[in-house]
Design a protein around this motif. Structure first.
Motif, PDB file in Angstrom:
ATOM      1  N   GLY A 143      31.425  -3.645  -1.723  1.00  0.00           N
ATOM      2  CA  GLY A 143      32.840  -3.997  -1.747  1.00  0.00           C
ATOM      3  C   GLY A 143      33.141  -5.221  -0.899  1.00  0.00           C
ATOM      4  N   GLU A 144      34.457  -5.430  -0.688  1.00  0.00           N
ATOM      5  CA  GLU A 144      34.908  -6.580   0.105  1.00  0.00           C
ATOM      6  C   GLU A 144      36.194  -6.205   0.829  1.00  0.00           C
ATOM      7  OE1 GLU A 144      34.592 -10.810  -1.239  1.00  0.00           O
ATOM      8  OE2 GLU A 144      36.798 -10.669  -1.292  1.00  0.00           O
ATOM      9  N   LEU A 145      36.266  -6.566   2.083  1.00  0.00           N
ATOM     10  CA  LEU A 145      37.450  -6.275   2.903  1.00  0.00           C
ATOM     11  C   LEU A 145      38.034  -7.577   3.435  1.00  0.00           C
ATOM     12  CD1 LEU A 145      36.061  -3.253   4.946  1.00  0.00           C
ATOM     13  CD2 LEU A 145      37.665  -3.150   3.026  1.00  0.00           C
ATOM     14  N   THR A 146      39.347  -7.742   3.315  1.00  0.00           N
ATOM     15  CA  THR A 146      40.042  -8.915   3.857  1.00  0.00           C
ATOM     16  C   THR A 146      40.977  -8.487   4.974  1.00  0.00           C
ATOM     17  OG1 THR A 146      41.811  -8.718   2.229  1.00  0.00           O
ATOM     18  CG2 THR A 146      39.916 -10.082   1.634  1.00  0.00           C
ATOM     19  N   ALA A 147      41.356  -9.449   5.792  1.00  0.00           N
ATOM     20  CA  ALA A 147      42.179  -9.130   6.969  1.00  0.00           C
ATOM     21  C   ALA A 147      43.501  -8.493   6.580  1.00  0.00           C
ATOM     22  CB  ALA A 147      42.412 -10.383   7.791  1.00  0.00           C
ATOM     23  N   GLY A 148      44.084  -8.934   5.497  1.00  0.00           N
ATOM     24  CA  GLY A 148      45.382  -8.378   5.114  1.00  0.00           C
ATOM     25  C   GLY A 148      45.314  -7.424   3.952  1.00  0.00           C
ATOM     26  N   GLY A 149      44.094  -7.088   3.525  1.00  0.00           N
ATOM     27  CA  GLY A 149      43.951  -6.241   2.352  1.00  0.00           C
ATOM     28  C   GLY A 149      44.176  -4.776   2.645  1.00  0.00           C
ATOM     29  N   THR A 150      44.324  -4.001   1.563  1.00  0.00           N
ATOM     30  CA  THR A 150      44.566  -2.562   1.709  1.00  0.00           C
ATOM     31  C   THR A 150      43.393  -1.718   1.208  1.00  0.00           C
ATOM     32  OG1 THR A 150      45.667  -2.523  -0.447  1.00  0.00           O
ATOM     33  CG2 THR A 150      47.063  -2.861   1.496  1.00  0.00           C
ATOM     34  N   ALA A 151      42.341  -2.389   0.678  1.00  0.00           N
ATOM     35  CA  ALA A 151      41.203  -1.631   0.143  1.00  0.00           C
ATOM     36  C   ALA A 151      40.481  -0.910   1.279  1.00  0.00           C
ATOM     37  CB  ALA A 151      40.241  -2.575  -0.572  1.00  0.00           C
ATOM     38  N   THR A 152      39.975   0.285   0.971  1.00  0.00           N
ATOM     39  CA  THR A 152      39.196   1.044   1.946  1.00  0.00           C
ATOM     40  C   THR A 152      37.786   1.230   1.413  1.00  0.00           C
ATOM     41  OG1 THR A 152      39.912   3.127   0.974  1.00  0.00           O
ATOM     42  CG2 THR A 152      41.211   2.261   2.835  1.00  0.00           C
ATOM     43  N   VAL A 153      36.805   1.107   2.288  1.00  0.00           N
ATOM     44  CA  VAL A 153      35.400   1.231   1.926  1.00  0.00           C
ATOM     45  C   VAL A 153      34.721   2.094   2.963  1.00  0.00           C
ATOM     46  CG1 VAL A 153      33.229  -0.004   1.559  1.00  0.00           C
ATOM     47  CG2 VAL A 153      35.385  -1.033   0.805  1.00  0.00           C
ATOM     48  N   ALA A 154      33.806   2.932   2.546  1.00  0.00           N
ATOM     49  CA  ALA A 154      32.965   3.697   3.468  1.00  0.00           C
ATOM     50  C   ALA A 154      31.523   3.245   3.262  1.00  0.00           C
ATOM     51  CB  ALA A 154      33.097   5.190   3.217  1.00  0.00           C
ATOM     52  N   ILE A 155      30.842   2.973   4.371  1.00  0.00           N
ATOM     53  CA  ILE A 155      29.477   2.452   4.317  1.00  0.00           C
ATOM     54  C   ILE A 155      28.487   3.591   4.547  1.00  0.00           C
ATOM     55  CG2 ILE A 155      27.812   0.870   5.365  1.00  0.00           C
ATOM     56  CD1 ILE A 155      30.015  -0.514   3.819  1.00  0.00           C
ATOM     57  N   ALA A 156      27.581   3.779   3.566  1.00  0.00           N
ATOM     58  CA  ALA A 156      26.507   4.762   3.700  1.00  0.00           C
ATOM     59  C   ALA A 156      25.229   4.031   4.119  1.00  0.00           C
ATOM     60  CB  ALA A 156      26.302   5.481   2.363  1.00  0.00           C
ATOM     61  N   PRO A 157      24.205   4.740   4.547  1.00  0.00           N
ATOM     62  CA  PRO A 157      22.937   4.081   4.865  1.00  0.00           C
ATOM     63  C   PRO A 157      22.462   3.215   3.693  1.00  0.00           C
ATOM     64  CG  PRO A 157      22.876   6.362   5.588  1.00  0.00           C
ATOM     65  CD  PRO A 157      24.139   6.204   4.796  1.00  0.00           C
ATOM     66  N   GLY A 158      21.973   2.009   4.029  1.00  0.00           N
ATOM     67  CA  GLY A 158      21.477   1.094   3.012  1.00  0.00           C
ATOM     68  C   GLY A 158      22.559   0.325   2.293  1.00  0.00           C
ATOM     69  N   GLU A 159      23.804   0.382   2.805  1.00  0.00           N
ATOM     70  CA  GLU A 159      24.903  -0.330   2.155  1.00  0.00           C
ATOM     71  C   GLU A 159      25.550  -1.333   3.120  1.00  0.00           C
ATOM     72  OE1 GLU A 159      26.439   3.063  -1.015  1.00  0.00           O
ATOM     73  OE2 GLU A 159      27.562   2.736   0.865  1.00  0.00           O
ATOM     74  N   ALA A 160      26.273  -2.283   2.558  1.00  0.00           N
ATOM     75  CA  ALA A 160      27.044  -3.269   3.325  1.00  0.00           C
ATOM     76  C   ALA A 160      28.246  -3.670   2.495  1.00  0.00           C
ATOM     77  CB  ALA A 160      26.191  -4.490   3.649  1.00  0.00           C
ATOM     78  N   THR A 161      29.219  -4.262   3.146  1.00  0.00           N
ATOM     79  CA  THR A 161      30.375  -4.778   2.427  1.00  0.00           C
ATOM     80  C   THR A 161      30.732  -6.156   2.981  1.00  0.00           C
ATOM     81  OG1 THR A 161      32.664  -4.366   1.789  1.00  0.00           O
ATOM     82  CG2 THR A 161      32.041  -3.681   3.982  1.00  0.00           C
ATOM     83  N   ARG A 162      31.181  -7.010   2.101  1.00  0.00           N
ATOM     84  CA  ARG A 162      31.691  -8.304   2.575  1.00  0.00           C
ATOM     85  C   ARG A 162      32.930  -8.031   3.432  1.00  0.00           C
ATOM     86  NH1 ARG A 162      31.444  -8.891  -2.928  1.00  0.00           N
ATOM     87  NH2 ARG A 162      29.515  -9.873  -3.696  1.00  0.00           N
ATOM     88  N   ILE A 163      33.112  -8.827   4.482  1.00  0.00           N
ATOM     89  CA  ILE A 163      34.267  -8.626   5.366  1.00  0.00           C
ATOM     90  C   ILE A 163      34.717  -9.968   5.913  1.00  0.00           C
ATOM     91  CG2 ILE A 163      32.905  -8.201   7.472  1.00  0.00           C
ATOM     92  CD1 ILE A 163      35.017  -5.991   8.145  1.00  0.00           C
ATOM     93  N   MET A 164      36.019 -10.160   6.020  1.00  0.00           N
ATOM     94  CA  MET A 164      36.592 -11.402   6.525  1.00  0.00           C
ATOM     95  C   MET A 164      37.015 -11.247   7.987  1.00  0.00           C
ATOM     96  SD  MET A 164      36.215 -13.044   3.784  1.00  0.00           S
ATOM     97  CE  MET A 164      35.312 -12.117   2.535  1.00  0.00           C
ATOM     98  N   THR A 165      37.144 -12.375   8.653  1.00  0.00           N
ATOM     99  CA  THR A 165      37.545 -12.374  10.065  1.00  0.00           C
ATOM    100  C   THR A 165      38.855 -11.601  10.253  1.00  0.00           C
ATOM    101  OG1 THR A 165      36.529 -14.539  10.362  1.00  0.00           O
ATOM    102  CG2 THR A 165      38.108 -13.835  12.036  1.00  0.00           C
TER     103      THR A 165
END
Length: 406
Positions: free
Chosen positions: A77-99
């Protein structure tokens, strides 16, 4: 027979102590915090929350689990500073993320994008991470309950930004002093008026009102009072009725038309009427009721230098400023300086930071009538009385009154 002043000569330090002994901060008032530039806090400001309030990404990159080491991660997934999306990270996973974006559940570190490679939905990282790497932790910047601004702080851009960050929109600040300025003398005319031969334009009142504004106060112009004791008495009373502080210009020397000191003695208490100080020996300080009154000399330079040394600290202290005095520094003389034989002198200087030291150059002739000696000056050189010239390369103390030049 020589006429002598009835007022004993006091030192600069004695004069300062006498003034400050009569200064108490004015009452406080509640004001808009976001437009409070230059105002002084009347009470401590305590943070109502943690900043940041949740763990946040320090940079653009990827949020992940540090325990996965260098193993490739699947991007979910992808997370932005002002976004509302929620992501949970399991082992072996990553998500794009903004400052500035909140860290997702399960992630305990993030890695900057420049240390990664993304191919076919997989993330490859170039270095191992520890928990907390590149993450702003809860309360890292400001902790809930932390005192962030102390009473007596003058508010600048950074302080107002901090208040806005914390959601604080109302603060208690000391009231700004109202300062009335009265020019005196039959020879004094308005700058825009026709000037008869021998008359002088009123530069002092306008220069003092500008200095009062710079000191954070509200100036009130009382105009020009001619050399008549009833006229000047009425003008003084009018000023005291409108203001917290009264400043007069001229009329404090030993001439037959110098009426200010007798009037101040009649209306209140004169605490000193002469200072061992150049320029500005006849500078006078009095109180009338709970009001402060400063009688400044008529010469333009004497008036402004006396204001800077004696009046401005009092005005800052009335506003509750915890540091009302100008900073004192040590400067190196770029040229010889000749002292006054009988009084310490505050010479106008230009201070530059050059070759690892603060270098001072005087502004030329130090005559009390030469207003040009204050043009461009950012300091006052404290030259002790004496007979011996200070050679170039000597060091002396100075008050820094403006921005340091480079």
């Amino acid at each position: 027979m020589l006429r002598e002043s009835p007022y004993p000569m006091v030192s600069v330090s004695e004069a300062t102590a006498l003034i400050m002994a009569h200064v108490q901060p004015l009452r406080s008032e509640e004001i808009d915090a976001l437009t409070a530039l230059g105002r002084v806090l009347a009470s401590d400001v305590v943070s109502p929350e943690d900043i940041p309030d949740v763990p946040k990404s320090a940079m653009d990159g990827y949020a992940l689990r540090a325990a996965d080491g260098l193993a490739p991660r699947r991007i979910v997934g992808e997370l932005t500073a002002g976004g509302t999306a929620t992501v949970a990270i399991a082992p072996g996973e990553a998500t794009r993320i903004m400052t500035g974006a909140p860290m997702p559940i399960g992630a305990d570190a993030m890695i900057p994008v420049e240390l990664t490679e993304e191919r076919d939905g997989m993330l490859y990282i170039q270095r191992e991470l520890k928990p907390g790497d590149y993450v702003h932790s809860v309360g890292q910047d400001v902790r809930r309950g932390q005192m962030v601004l102390a009473a007596g702080t003058a508010l600048g851009a950074a302080e107002i930004g901090l208040l806005a960050t914390l959601g604080i929109t109302r603060i208690a600040a000391y009231r700004q002093p109202r300062v009335a300025v009265l020019a005196t003398g039959d020879e004094v005319v308005e700058p825009g008026s026709e000037r008869p031969g021998g008359a002088v334009r009123d530069s002092n009142r306008y220069a003092l009102m500008a200095a009062i504004r710079e000191a954070g106060c509200i100036p009130i112009s009382l105009g020009i009072a001619r050399d008549d004791i009833d006229v000047q008495r009425q003008a003084i009373l009018q000023g005291l009725d409108q203001a917290d502080v009264l400043i007069t210009s001229g009329g404090v020397s030993m001439g037959t038309r110098d009426l200010i000191k007798p009037l101040l003695a009649e209306l209140g208490t004169v605490h000193f009427g002469r200072i061992a100080f150049k320029p500005g020996k006849p500078t006078t300080f009095a109180t009338i009721g709970d009001k402060l009154v400063f009688g400044l000399p008529g010469y333009p330079v004497s008036s402004l230098v006396s204001f800077e040394v004696f009046v401005r600290p009092a005005l800052r202290a009335l506003q509750g400023d915890a540091t009302p005095f100008r900073p004192q520094i040590e400067v190196t003389l770029a040229e010889p300086v000749r002292p006054s034989p009988d009084r310490p002198e505050y010479q106008r200087i230009i201070v530059r930071y050059q070759e690892g030291r603060l270098l001072a150059v005087t502004t030329g002739s130090q005559s009390s009538s030469r207003l040009l000696s204050l043009r461009g000056a950012n300091g006052l050189l404290l030259v002790p009385a004496g007979e011996t010239t200070y050679p170039a390369g000597s060091t002396l103390p100075a008050l820094l009154t403006g921005q340091l030049l480079l």
